[in-house]
Design an enzyme around this catalytic site. Structure first.
Site, mmCIF file in Angstrom:
data_model
loop_
_atom_site.group_PDB
_atom_site.id
_atom_site.type_symbol
_atom_site.label_atom_id
_atom_site.label_comp_id
_atom_site.label_asym_id
_atom_site.label_seq_id
_atom_site.Cartn_x
_atom_site.Cartn_y
_atom_site.Cartn_z
ATOM 1 N N ARG A 243 -2.194 17.017 -18.461
ATOM 2 C CA ARG A 243 -1.091 16.300 -18.081
ATOM 3 C C ARG A 243 -0.896 15.277 -19.375
ATOM 4 N NH1 ARG A 243 -1.627 14.596 -11.765
ATOM 5 N NH2 ARG A 243 -1.516 16.610 -11.058
ATOM 6 N N ARG A 258 -8.298 8.267 -16.431
ATOM 7 C CA ARG A 258 -6.699 8.852 -16.776
ATOM 8 C C ARG A 258 -6.861 9.290 -18.035
ATOM 9 N NH1 ARG A 258 -2.090 7.666 -14.270
ATOM 10 N NH2 ARG A 258 -2.859 5.624 -13.559
ATOM 11 N N GLU A 330 -6.940 6.259 -6.230
ATOM 12 C CA GLU A 330 -6.619 7.559 -5.779
ATOM 13 C C GLU A 330 -7.549 8.558 -6.383
ATOM 14 O OE1 GLU A 330 -3.618 11.116 -6.359
ATOM 15 O OE2 GLU A 330 -2.703 9.147 -6.905
ATOM 16 N N SER A 333 -4.955 13.722 -2.929
ATOM 17 C CA SER A 333 -3.731 13.637 -2.302
ATOM 18 C C SER A 333 -3.194 14.817 -1.333
ATOM 19 C CB SER A 333 -2.582 13.042 -3.025
ATOM 20 O OG SER A 333 -2.084 14.041 -4.121
ATOM 21 N N ARG A 369 -12.419 12.479 -10.815
ATOM 22 C CA ARG A 369 -12.447 11.381 -10.496
ATOM 23 C C ARG A 369 -13.415 11.142 -9.340
ATOM 24 N NH1 ARG A 369 -6.307 8.665 -9.896
ATOM 25 N NH2 ARG A 369 -5.750 9.040 -12.218
#
Length: 397
Positions: A243, A258, A330, A333, A369
């Site tokens: 990403r 990140r 987070e 999800s 993570r």
């Protein structure tokens, strides 16, 4: 894409729901374009009917026929342009959110559902980069900012976490898959990442291919254009993901939280429409089972409607406790995308003698993570459950 017939039949309901995602104007633009297209269709049908003469035509009829064909050619051109405009207006419309998704536009508007585990009482919590062996400096020289090496015990622990998660999801009936990470544009469009998330996707322009940010793209695209003979289908993809993190300047710049490249185990489900709410809760339960097995304190939140991605009608996040940050962030999800992705990808299933559009759902089993949260909560110690997968008892730098 949205169900166009359902949208025509109840535009007020669609507009109300889409307004919660900030897309009411987009919907109205499509509705106007659709009405223009539908207004032309009867005229084209009428002119086509006039070109069908019975018997040998008279000279007068032939002359009239030439005029009708000219009118038909013009009308068909107008119809094609109207259809293209309608289809173009349809592309950016997101999936209308479920009424149970809370109002709001940011992660601060998410509604907490429950918590599990107690955050550890640490007098001097260390960040994951102070505990595990990560090399951000050499990675930056090699690849640029927001890349990192995982080395030694840290790498072994990461691999153990992925293997543990794969075992859990396999026990739950998910079929393990190692998917491609380069896909064509049709797959990115079909899953709803294009056009809205194009800025976050790495492109290999010379080959017209794109690096996926989640194996959801490949697992959905695997059955692109097919009629499925049996439902439900359960897949679990393990892949490296990419990403660009466009628009994330200044956010989470420290450490590996990140980054541009990361690993993930992703669950994906195809099911009949009436099953998708229950499947959504089941995926969430699997995510919680994994986090509880890793002993990471977490909370579950129902994500706000305006903070949902284009394909999702409802999403749950599991947010793990990060002691060095002093807050929940987070980790996983899970989203119910109903028939949105399947329509865009041309996927159907056999329902008796008929064919219908299935629902699709996705959910994160684990990402890198989880490694970071585990390091920070245990400060280098490793839960016993991971020893059988080759993890060290204690992480050494």
């Amino acid at each position: 894409m949205i169900d166009q017939r359902a949208a025509r039949n109840d535009p007020d309901a669609f507009r109300r729901k889409l307004a919660r995602k900030g897309a009411a104007e987009q919907f109205d633009a499509w509705l106007a374009a659709d009405e223009r297209w539908r207004a032309i269709v009867p005229r084209v049908d009428e002119l086509r009917g006039k070109t069908k003469l019975k018997g040998k035509p008279t000279p007068e009829q032939l002359e009239e026929l030439r005029g009708v064909k000219e009118q038909l050619q013009q009308a068909e051109q107008e119809l094609a342009e109207a259809e293209a405009a309608r289809d173009e207006a349809l592309v950016p419309i997101p999936n209308p959110p479920d009424d149970s998704a809370p109002d709001g536009d940011t992660d601060e508007d998410a509604v907490e559902i429950r918590r599990w585990g107690e955050p550890p009482a640490l007098t001097d919590p260390k960040e994951h980069t102070e505990i595990g062996r990560f090399d951000m400096e050499r990675a930056a020289r090699l690849s640029g900012a927001r890349f990192g090496f995982m080395i030694g015990d840290t790498a072994l622990l990461a691999m153990a976490i992925y293997r543990f998660a794969l075992d859990v999801v396999a026990q739950e009936g998910f079929l393990p898959v190692l998917p491609p990470v380069l896909v064509r544009e049709e797959a990115m469009y079909g899953t709803g990442f294009f056009p809205t998330d194009r800025s976050n996707i790495y492109a290999v322009e010379s080959d017209n291919l794109y690096l996926t940010g989640t194996s959801e793209v490949a697992l959905a695209g695997m059955h692109m254009g097919e009629i499925l003979e049996e439902l439900p289908l359960y897949y679990a993809g393990y892949s490296t993901n990419f990403r660009r993190e466009a628009g994330a300047a200044g956010k989470d710049t420290r450490g590996m939280f990140r980054v541009h490249q990361f690993n993930k185990v992703e669950m994906f489900v195809y099911c009949e429409p009436d099953r998708s709410p229950d499947e959504h809760e089941r995926i969430l339960a699997v995510e919680e089972r994994i986090l509880q097995g890793l002993e990471i304190p977490y909370r579950v939140v129902n994500v706000a409607a305006g903070d949902l991605g284009a394909p999702a009608v409802k999403k749950y996040d599991c947010e793990g406790w990060f002691p060095a940050q002093g807050r929940y962030r987070e980790l996983t999800s899970t989203s119910n995308t109903t028939d949105y992705q399947a329509r865009r990808l041309g996927i159907r299933y056999r329902d008796g003698k008929n064919v219908a559009t299935p629902h699709t759902l996705n959910g994160t089993a684990v990402t890198d993570r989880a490694l970071l949260a585990l390091l920070e909560n245990f400060q280098g110690d490793v839960p016993d459950v991971l020893r059988q997968y080759g993890a060290p008892a204690t992480v050494r730098r």
